[in-house]
Scaffold this motif. Structure first.
Motif, PDB file in Angstrom:
ATOM      1  N   PRO A  54       0.818  -1.219   0.000  1.00 18.22           N
ATOM      2  CA  PRO A  54       0.000   0.000   0.000  1.00 18.22           C
ATOM      3  C   PRO A  54       0.850   1.268   0.000  1.00 18.22           C
ATOM      4  CG  PRO A  54      -0.160  -1.153   2.103  1.00 18.22           C
ATOM      5  CD  PRO A  54       0.632  -2.023   1.202  1.00 18.22           C
ATOM      6  N   ILE A  55       0.424   2.213  -0.820  1.00 23.57           N
ATOM      7  CA  ILE A  55       1.075   3.523  -0.864  1.00 23.57           C
ATOM      8  C   ILE A  55       0.049   4.584  -0.493  1.00 23.57           C
ATOM      9  CG2 ILE A  55       2.817   2.881  -2.577  1.00 23.57           C
ATOM     10  CD1 ILE A  55       1.097   4.294  -4.707  1.00 23.57           C
ATOM     11  N   GLY A  56       0.536   5.692   0.009  1.00 20.57           N
ATOM     12  CA  GLY A  56      -0.357   6.794   0.362  1.00 20.57           C
ATOM     13  C   GLY A  56      -1.435   6.339   1.324  1.00 20.57           C
ATOM     14  N   GLU A  57      -2.663   6.630   0.970  1.00 17.28           N
ATOM     15  CA  GLU A  57      -3.789   6.318   1.845  1.00 17.28           C
ATOM     16  C   GLU A  57      -4.537   5.056   1.433  1.00 17.28           C
ATOM     17  OE1 GLU A  57      -3.529   9.474   0.389  1.00 17.28           O
ATOM     18  OE2 GLU A  57      -2.683  10.490   2.126  1.00 17.28           O
ATOM     19  N   GLU A  58      -3.910   4.183   0.631  1.00 18.01           N
ATOM     20  CA  GLU A  58      -4.570   2.940   0.241  1.00 18.01           C
ATOM     21  C   GLU A  58      -4.836   2.071   1.470  1.00 18.01           C
ATOM     22  OE1 GLU A  58      -2.751   2.296  -4.223  1.00 18.01           O
ATOM     23  OE2 GLU A  58      -1.783   1.277  -2.556  1.00 18.01           O
ATOM     24  N   ILE A  59      -5.869   1.235   1.369  1.00 19.40           N
ATOM     25  CA  ILE A  59      -6.173   0.318   2.463  1.00 19.40           C
ATOM     26  C   ILE A  59      -4.980  -0.623   2.658  1.00 19.40           C
ATOM     27  CG2 ILE A  59      -7.334  -1.426   1.032  1.00 19.40           C
ATOM     28  CD1 ILE A  59      -9.408  -1.597   3.431  1.00 19.40           C
ATOM     29  N   GLU A  99      12.421  -2.849  -2.618  1.00 23.70           N
ATOM     30  CA  GLU A  99      13.147  -1.735  -3.209  1.00 23.70           C
ATOM     31  C   GLU A  99      12.164  -0.664  -3.663  1.00 23.70           C
ATOM     32  OE1 GLU A  99      15.357  -3.467  -6.428  1.00 23.70           O
ATOM     33  OE2 GLU A  99      16.761  -4.470  -5.075  1.00 23.70           O
ATOM     34  N   ALA A 100      12.631   0.581  -3.684  1.00 20.00           N
ATOM     35  CA  ALA A 100      11.793   1.690  -4.131  1.00 20.00           C
ATOM     36  C   ALA A 100      11.563   1.601  -5.634  1.00 20.00           C
ATOM     37  CB  ALA A 100      12.444   3.015  -3.776  1.00 20.00           C
ATOM     38  N   GLY A 101      10.314   1.821  -6.019  1.00 20.89           N
ATOM     39  CA  GLY A 101       9.946   1.850  -7.428  1.00 20.89           C
ATOM     40  C   GLY A 101       9.416   3.226  -7.794  1.00 20.89           C
ATOM     41  N   VAL A 102       8.786   3.319  -8.948  1.00 16.20           N
ATOM     42  CA  VAL A 102       8.220   4.592  -9.387  1.00 16.20           C
ATOM     43  C   VAL A 102       6.877   4.839  -8.695  1.00 16.20           C
ATOM     44  CG1 VAL A 102       9.405   4.530 -11.613  1.00 16.20           C
ATOM     45  CG2 VAL A 102       7.142   3.525 -11.410  1.00 16.20           C
ATOM     46  N   PHE A 103       6.461   6.092  -8.672  1.00 17.18           N
ATOM     47  CA  PHE A 103       5.178   6.505  -8.088  1.00 17.18           C
ATOM     48  C   PHE A 103       5.086   6.184  -6.596  1.00 17.18           C
ATOM     49  CE2 PHE A 103       4.120   5.107 -12.537  1.00 17.18           C
ATOM     50  CZ  PHE A 103       4.099   6.372 -13.090  1.00 17.18           C
TER      51      PHE A 103
END
Length: 191
Positions: A54-59, A99-103
């Motif tokens: 999950p990124i940001g405010e995703e469940i 690992e970090a990806g895009v977006f």
């Protein structure tokens, strides 16, 4: 308004709604999502299941991923390969480094094998009662589902908060429908 404008407007509303959701409600929703999954048994295990970090405010579906792993499922997480391309899925186990990806995404190391899922847990901003999904606008899941469905049967389960089920999601010919919606309060199949 055009299809893109309609999508952009709904996307803006849903992002604002999700950003305003209190943390306590987010935690409760993650627990409800797992309970609803256990009750409905949407995935026949074992299976190859792609989730998402999950990124940001995703469940938060991480408890669900742990549950699936405990049931013997092979898990994978998506990797964005580039604009206009489909997603790649790399094998992942709880505890594996990411690992970090895009977006702002996180994904397994390139050392992990690429696998094709039978079941996809798909993030969403909105979904309607016909299974049309609104994502972030990159078309990654639509391209991926079209490619996977051209080769075999896959099940796409949209995962989100219950209030993300809306009356209508604008959609076009490139959009792919979900097979199921799983929220903290319901699971519904789309025929």
């Amino acid at each position: 308004m055009t299809l893109l404008e309609d999508k952009r407007a709904l996307r803006s509303v849903m992002l604002a709604w999700r950003a305003a959701l209190p943390e306590a409600e987010r935690r409760t929703a993650a627990e409800g999502l797992l309970a609803r999954f256990r009750h409905e048994r949407l995935v026949e295990t074992p299976a190859v299941v792609s989730g998402f970090w999950p990124i940001g405010e995703e469940i938060d579906i991480r408890p669900l991923l742990m549950e699936l792993s405990g049931q013997g499922c092979q898990l994978a997480l998506p990797v964005v390969q580039g604009k206009g391309q489909r997603l790649l899925f790399r094998a992942w186990r709880p505890g594996d480094p990411l690992e970090a990806g895009v977006f702002g995404t996180l994904h397994p190391s390139a050392k992990r094998e690429a696998i094709e899922p039978e079941v996809l847990l798909v993030p969403l901003l909105a979904c309607d009662e016909e299974g049309w999904r609104l994502g972030y606008g990159g078309g990654f899941y639509d391209r991926t589902l079209a490619a996977l469905r051209a080769k075999s049967t896959v099940t796409a389960i949209g995962v989100g908060f219950d209030a993300q089920l809306v009356a209508e999601v604008p959609h076009g010919p490139q959009d792919q429908r979900l097979d199921w919606l799983l929220t903290d309060r319901r699971a519904c199949a789309f025929v």
